[in-house]
Design a protein around this motif. Structure first.
Motif, short mmCIF file in Angstrom:
data_model
loop_
_atom_site.label_atom_id
_atom_site.label_comp_id
_atom_site.label_asym_id
_atom_site.label_seq_id
_atom_site.Cartn_x
_atom_site.Cartn_y
_atom_site.Cartn_z
N MET A 181 26.30 -27.48 22.16
CA MET A 181 25.92 -28.75 21.56
C MET A 181 27.12 -29.64 21.30
SD MET A 181 23.10 -27.54 18.76
CE MET A 181 21.72 -26.50 19.22
N SER A 182 28.21 -29.01 20.84
CA SER A 182 29.36 -29.80 20.42
C SER A 182 30.14 -30.36 21.60
CB SER A 182 30.28 -28.95 19.55
OG SER A 182 30.70 -27.81 20.26
N GLY A 183 29.82 -29.96 22.82
CA GLY A 183 30.57 -30.44 23.96
C GLY A 183 30.24 -31.86 24.38
N ILE A 184 29.15 -32.40 23.85
CA ILE A 184 28.73 -33.75 24.20
C ILE A 184 29.03 -34.68 23.04
CG2 ILE A 184 26.76 -35.19 24.83
CD1 ILE A 184 25.39 -32.68 25.87
N GLU A 185 29.76 -35.77 23.33
CA GLU A 185 29.99 -36.76 22.28
C GLU A 185 28.90 -37.81 22.35
OE1 GLU A 185 33.86 -38.79 20.80
OE2 GLU A 185 32.92 -40.22 22.17
N ARG A 186 28.26 -38.03 21.24
CA ARG A 186 27.23 -39.06 21.13
C ARG A 186 27.78 -40.14 20.21
NH1 ARG A 186 24.36 -34.19 21.48
NH2 ARG A 186 22.58 -34.24 22.94
N LEU A 187 28.22 -41.23 20.79
CA LEU A 187 28.83 -42.31 20.02
C LEU A 187 27.73 -43.17 19.39
CD1 LEU A 187 31.38 -43.86 19.16
CD2 LEU A 187 31.14 -45.21 21.28
N VAL A 217 22.77 -39.00 7.21
CA VAL A 217 21.83 -38.07 7.84
C VAL A 217 22.48 -37.38 9.03
CG1 VAL A 217 19.56 -37.82 8.93
CG2 VAL A 217 19.88 -39.47 7.07
N PHE A 218 23.18 -38.15 9.86
CA PHE A 218 23.87 -37.56 11.01
C PHE A 218 24.92 -36.54 10.54
CE2 PHE A 218 22.75 -41.63 13.34
CZ PHE A 218 21.85 -41.02 14.20
N ALA A 219 25.62 -36.84 9.45
CA ALA A 219 26.65 -35.93 8.96
C ALA A 219 26.05 -34.62 8.46
CB ALA A 219 27.44 -36.60 7.83
N LEU A 220 24.87 -34.68 7.87
CA LEU A 220 24.23 -33.46 7.37
C LEU A 220 23.86 -32.52 8.51
CD1 LEU A 220 21.89 -34.84 4.56
CD2 LEU A 220 23.83 -33.29 4.29
N LEU A 221 23.62 -33.07 9.69
CA LEU A 221 23.29 -32.21 10.82
C LEU A 221 24.46 -31.28 11.14
CD1 LEU A 221 21.45 -31.34 13.15
CD2 LEU A 221 22.49 -33.17 14.52
N ALA A 222 25.67 -31.83 11.17
CA ALA A 222 26.86 -31.01 11.46
C ALA A 222 27.03 -29.93 10.40
CB ALA A 222 28.09 -31.89 11.53
N ARG A 223 26.73 -30.26 9.15
CA ARG A 223 26.84 -29.27 8.08
C ARG A 223 25.83 -28.14 8.28
NH1 ARG A 223 25.62 -31.37 2.16
NH2 ARG A 223 27.21 -32.87 2.80
N GLU A 224 24.61 -28.50 8.69
CA GLU A 224 23.59 -27.49 8.92
C GLU A 224 23.93 -26.62 10.12
OE1 GLU A 224 20.68 -26.57 7.21
OE2 GLU A 224 21.82 -27.70 5.71
N GLU A 267 28.93 -26.51 12.82
CA GLU A 267 29.80 -26.83 13.95
C GLU A 267 29.62 -28.31 14.26
OE1 GLU A 267 28.34 -25.91 18.04
OE2 GLU A 267 26.98 -24.57 16.96
N PRO A 268 30.53 -28.91 15.02
CA PRO A 268 30.36 -30.33 15.35
C PRO A 268 29.04 -30.57 16.09
CG PRO A 268 32.58 -29.60 15.86
CD PRO A 268 31.79 -28.36 15.55
N SER A 269 28.34 -31.59 15.66
CA SER A 269 27.05 -31.91 16.30
C SER A 269 27.23 -32.73 17.57
CB SER A 269 26.18 -32.71 15.32
OG SER A 269 26.78 -33.98 15.06
N GLY A 270 28.40 -33.32 17.72
CA GLY A 270 28.61 -34.21 18.85
C GLY A 270 28.47 -35.67 18.47
N TYR A 271 27.85 -35.92 17.30
CA TYR A 271 27.72 -37.30 16.84
C TYR A 271 29.07 -37.82 16.33
CZ TYR A 271 22.60 -36.94 16.86
OH TYR A 271 21.28 -36.80 17.22
#
Length: 329
Positions: free
Chosen positions: A1-7, A27-34, A37-41
């Motif tokens: 998941m973390s290999g894709i950057e979603r700008l 909300v986007f930041a909470l995804l990485a916390r859950e 690992e980096p979400s890619g956002y």
């Protein structure tokens, strides 16, 4: 998941609503916390310059980049917040600054998807991105959107609407629902659900859920109709036919229908049904009453009539609504 950057690019401009800007990034930041690992956002706030931008709340926000900095970048999601002002008659109107509209018009073609928050839909409309599409916005400016842009199918009821790659959201806090839906599209409902739990939110509110209460409709300019609205709320279990209401208001049925259309943009029958549905919603959310009892106390009299009204106005059933919105144990 973390290999894709979603700008994710959030458009900043003077007077923008603060929660429109800060809600989705949270909300986007909470995804990485859950995910742990980096979400890619990668969320960036973009403006004409790097000077602080003063929001409608008076809080100043620092942009991360200028529009020129991202001119050649591939944008995953372009998020467009909104801003409002009061006209001479103290009515809320959405603001669409030409420079902001032009920036959105330029950035949209290089974005995988475009989403507006609250009255940001007016910016998308002015940029020509909503023509021929179904869209929503905050209930207070829905009429303005429809009047200014007749090529748009404006639906003021849903929390958010997706039309192909263009998303529009309703009231300010609906930006959270909208962002959860974007996460669900990217990563699936299971991750969106985990974020929703952190926010103490429902993952999905019924798509037809009304944004606002009939009691919060704009006040009628006709005292007689305002008195009639109070009469309806006090006598919700009565028949309340058009003939009954016309007699109560000392108007002909034709006059009553015309005044309701002019002042409230609805019909007497539709208003009565909306008032009954609202009362039923409250009962479903806060009591253990049976559908029979709720139907009776709200003037529907039978569960079948109650269910038909819910399907017609909220696109759901009373049972499904209670399951999602019940606030009692």
């Amino acid at each position: 998941m973390s290999g894709i950057e979603r700008l994710i690019v959030v458009v900043l401009f003077e007077g923008v609503d603060l929660l429109d800007v800060t809600g989705p990034p949270e909300v986007f930041a909470l995804l990485a916390r859950e995910m742990d690992e980096p979400s890619g956002y990668r969320v960036v706030l973009a403006a004409e310059s790097l000077d602080p931008v003063t929001t409608a709340a008076g809080v100043r926000v620092l942009p991360d980049v200028t529009f020129a900095d991202i001119a050649d970048r591939r944008i995953d999601t372009l998020l467009v917040p909104g801003a409002v002002e009061l006209d001479a008659e103290r009515r809320v109107r959405a603001i669409t600054e030409p420079a902001v509209v032009q920036r959105v018009r330029t950035l949209a073609p290089v974005a995988r998807r475009v989403a507006s928050v609250c009255v940001g839909a007016h910016v998308l409309a002015a940029a020509g991105l909503l023509d021929g599409r179904r869209a929503t916005t905050h209930w207070s400016t829905a009429r303005q959107l429809a009047a200014d842009h007749p090529a748009i199918e404006v639906d003021a009821d849903p929390i958010f609407i997706r039309d192909d790659h263009v998303w529009t959201g309703a009231g300010i806090t609906a930006c959270l629902d909208l962002t959860l839906a974007l996460i669900a599209e990217d990563f699936g409902d299971q991750w969106a659900l985990r974020v929703a739990r952190q926010l103490v939110m429902y993952l999905k509110r019924p798509s037809g859920q009304s944004q606002f209460s009939v009691l919060l409709d704009p006040v009628s300019t006709t005292r007689r109709i305002e008195a009639l609205r109070h009469y309806i709320s006090r006598n919700i279990t009565a028949p309340l036919t058009v003939a009954d209401l016309a007699a109560q208001a000392h108007l002909s049925e034709r006059q009553l229908t015309r005044v309701f259309k002019t002042d409230l943009d609805t019909t007497p029958a539709a208003y009565v049904e909306a008032a009954r549905v609202e009362l039923a919603r409250h009962g479903l959310e806060t009591t253990d009453d049976t559908l029979d009892r709720i139907a009776t106390t709200c003037g529907f009299h039978t569960p079948d009539t109650l269910t038909r009204a819910f399907r017609r106005t909220l696109n759901t059933t009373p049972t499904a609504y209670r399951h999602r919105f019940r606030t009692t144990p």
